[in-house]
Motif scaffolding. Sequence first.
Motif, PDB file in Angstrom:
ATOM      1  N   ILE A  32      17.847   5.177  -4.532  1.00  0.00           N
ATOM      2  CA  ILE A  32      18.559   4.045  -3.698  1.00  0.00           C
ATOM      3  C   ILE A  32      17.475   3.565  -2.455  1.00  0.00           C
ATOM      4  O   ILE A  32      17.238   2.384  -2.082  1.00  0.00           O
ATOM      5  CB  ILE A  32      19.956   4.672  -3.279  1.00  0.00           C
ATOM      6  N   SER A  33      16.784   4.759  -1.921  1.00  0.00           N
ATOM      7  CA  SER A  33      15.856   4.433  -0.893  1.00  0.00           C
ATOM      8  C   SER A  33      14.786   3.418  -1.416  1.00  0.00           C
ATOM      9  O   SER A  33      14.345   2.446  -0.809  1.00  0.00           O
ATOM     10  CB  SER A  33      15.010   5.567  -0.496  1.00  0.00           C
ATOM     11  N   ALA A  34      14.202   3.583  -2.612  1.00  0.00           N
ATOM     12  CA  ALA A  34      13.206   2.755  -3.267  1.00  0.00           C
ATOM     13  C   ALA A  34      13.767   1.201  -3.535  1.00  0.00           C
ATOM     14  O   ALA A  34      13.142   0.333  -2.951  1.00  0.00           O
ATOM     15  CB  ALA A  34      12.535   3.220  -4.375  1.00  0.00           C
ATOM     16  N   PHE A  35      14.875   1.199  -3.969  1.00  0.00           N
ATOM     17  CA  PHE A  35      15.537   0.046  -4.033  1.00  0.00           C
ATOM     18  C   PHE A  35      15.859  -0.724  -2.898  1.00  0.00           C
ATOM     19  O   PHE A  35      15.797  -1.842  -3.009  1.00  0.00           O
ATOM     20  CB  PHE A  35      16.965   0.557  -4.797  1.00  0.00           C
ATOM     21  N   SER A  36      16.303   0.041  -1.783  1.00  0.00           N
ATOM     22  CA  SER A  36      16.314  -0.649  -0.510  1.00  0.00           C
ATOM     23  C   SER A  36      15.165  -1.267  -0.214  1.00  0.00           C
ATOM     24  O   SER A  36      15.222  -2.413   0.498  1.00  0.00           O
ATOM     25  CB  SER A  36      16.774   0.258   0.538  1.00  0.00           C
ATOM     26  N   THR A  37      14.048  -0.324  -0.003  1.00  0.00           N
ATOM     27  CA  THR A  37      12.597  -1.001   0.501  1.00  0.00           C
ATOM     28  C   THR A  37      12.453  -2.324  -0.465  1.00  0.00           C
ATOM     29  O   THR A  37      12.110  -3.293   0.246  1.00  0.00           O
ATOM     30  CB  THR A  37      11.708   0.028  -0.034  1.00  0.00           C
ATOM     31  N   TYR A  38      12.460  -2.375  -1.803  1.00  0.00           N
ATOM     32  CA  TYR A  38      12.368  -3.507  -2.424  1.00  0.00           C
ATOM     33  C   TYR A  38      13.212  -4.800  -2.099  1.00  0.00           C
ATOM     34  O   TYR A  38      12.867  -5.746  -1.969  1.00  0.00           O
ATOM     35  CB  TYR A  38      12.551  -2.994  -3.948  1.00  0.00           C
ATOM     36  N   THR A  39      14.545  -4.416  -1.828  1.00  0.00           N
ATOM     37  CA  THR A  39      15.303  -5.577  -1.687  1.00  0.00           C
ATOM     38  C   THR A  39      15.029  -6.141  -0.076  1.00  0.00           C
ATOM     39  O   THR A  39      15.072  -7.272   0.051  1.00  0.00           O
ATOM     40  CB  THR A  39      16.819  -5.013  -1.379  1.00  0.00           C
ATOM     41  N   ARG A  40      14.718  -5.068   0.936  1.00  0.00           N
ATOM     42  CA  ARG A  40      14.202  -5.668   2.084  1.00  0.00           C
ATOM     43  C   ARG A  40      12.911  -6.412   1.822  1.00  0.00           C
ATOM     44  O   ARG A  40      12.878  -7.653   2.672  1.00  0.00           O
ATOM     45  CB  ARG A  40      13.905  -4.321   3.093  1.00  0.00           C
ATOM     46  N   SER A  82      21.081  -3.977   6.271  1.00  0.00           N
ATOM     47  CA  SER A  82      22.087  -4.492   7.533  1.00  0.00           C
ATOM     48  C   SER A  82      21.392  -5.378   8.584  1.00  0.00           C
ATOM     49  O   SER A  82      21.852  -6.455   8.916  1.00  0.00           O
ATOM     50  CB  SER A  82      22.739  -3.315   8.179  1.00  0.00           C
ATOM     51  N   PRO A  83      20.076  -5.140   9.113  1.00  0.00           N
ATOM     52  CA  PRO A  83      19.477  -5.878  10.075  1.00  0.00           C
ATOM     53  C   PRO A  83      18.975  -7.532   9.856  1.00  0.00           C
ATOM     54  O   PRO A  83      18.956  -8.448  10.203  1.00  0.00           O
ATOM     55  CB  PRO A  83      18.117  -5.316  10.374  1.00  0.00           C
ATOM     56  N   PHE A  84      19.087  -7.690   8.326  1.00  0.00           N
ATOM     57  CA  PHE A  84      18.744  -8.831   7.564  1.00  0.00           C
ATOM     58  C   PHE A  84      19.989  -9.637   7.308  1.00  0.00           C
ATOM     59  O   PHE A  84      19.917 -10.986   7.027  1.00  0.00           O
ATOM     60  CB  PHE A  84      18.206  -8.714   6.353  1.00  0.00           C
ATOM     61  N   SER A 103      31.143  -3.527   7.695  1.00  0.00           N
ATOM     62  CA  SER A 103      32.179  -3.937   8.735  1.00  0.00           C
ATOM     63  C   SER A 103      32.474  -2.425   9.444  1.00  0.00           C
ATOM     64  O   SER A 103      32.579  -2.373  10.601  1.00  0.00           O
ATOM     65  CB  SER A 103      33.220  -4.611   8.335  1.00  0.00           C
ATOM     66  N   ARG A 104      32.663  -1.486   8.548  1.00  0.00           N
ATOM     67  CA  ARG A 104      33.033   0.036   8.935  1.00  0.00           C
ATOM     68  C   ARG A 104      31.769   0.424   9.934  1.00  0.00           C
ATOM     69  O   ARG A 104      32.106   1.230  10.885  1.00  0.00           O
ATOM     70  CB  ARG A 104      33.561   0.852   7.675  1.00  0.00           C
ATOM     71  N   HIS A 105      30.574   0.181   9.472  1.00  0.00           N
ATOM     72  CA  HIS A 105      29.389   0.822   9.878  1.00  0.00           C
ATOM     73  C   HIS A 105      29.529   0.033  11.404  1.00  0.00           C
ATOM     74  O   HIS A 105      29.089   0.981  12.403  1.00  0.00           O
ATOM     75  CB  HIS A 105      28.316   0.610   9.095  1.00  0.00           C
ATOM     76  N   LEU A 106      29.684  -0.912  11.443  1.00  0.00           N
ATOM     77  CA  LEU A 106      29.540  -1.827  12.684  1.00  0.00           C
ATOM     78  C   LEU A 106      30.525  -1.538  13.606  1.00  0.00           C
ATOM     79  O   LEU A 106      30.262  -1.553  14.790  1.00  0.00           O
ATOM     80  CB  LEU A 106      29.457  -3.461  12.567  1.00  0.00           C
ATOM     81  N   GLN A 107      31.922  -1.150  13.198  1.00  0.00           N
ATOM     82  CA  GLN A 107      32.819  -0.714  14.161  1.00  0.00           C
ATOM     83  C   GLN A 107      32.617   0.633  14.846  1.00  0.00           C
ATOM     84  O   GLN A 107      33.040   0.700  15.613  1.00  0.00           O
ATOM     85  CB  GLN A 107      34.335  -0.983  13.231  1.00  0.00           C
ATOM     86  N   ALA A 108      32.049   1.417  13.785  1.00  0.00           N
ATOM     87  CA  ALA A 108      31.553   2.590  14.192  1.00  0.00           C
ATOM     88  C   ALA A 108      30.808   2.770  15.460  1.00  0.00           C
ATOM     89  O   ALA A 108      30.558   3.838  16.143  1.00  0.00           O
ATOM     90  CB  ALA A 108      31.108   3.634  12.973  1.00  0.00           C
ATOM     91  N   ILE A 109      29.899   1.828  15.502  1.00  0.00           N
ATOM     92  CA  ILE A 109      28.584   1.607  16.328  1.00  0.00           C
ATOM     93  C   ILE A 109      29.240   1.662  18.018  1.00  0.00           C
ATOM     94  O   ILE A 109      30.187   0.672  18.238  1.00  0.00           O
ATOM     95  CB  ILE A 109      27.698   0.727  16.011  1.00  0.00           C
TER      96      ILE A 109
END
Length: 109
Positions: A32-40, A82-84, A103-109
Amino acid sequence: MLPDAKVSLLIALQIPALKYSMPPTAAVTTAISAFSTYTRQLIRLGQLQEARKCFSMAGVLYRNGSQLLKTAIEGVFVYAVSPFLDAQPVKELLPSSLQQVRSRHLQAI
């Protein structure tokens, strides 16, 4: 439910660009980390059609995965992209299930 041992293989089959950068037996979080990097990278390069495929794939993995995979999607993938997601064209690509996670992540911040 998708078996955790097959996650990296499944991603590599659906996203051919990751075929050689991800071992077929990679751990879920590594895959998932490699997949995330590629997506970014795709988003940065403006390749939104390919990014759409990645977002769709992440949604399928999230919907059909084990708790470990869901946690990796929530904690690694959604956090990484998320930043994108402030840009409207990119935000619209994210499946609704992952928009709820964000949305749950943003509400938790």
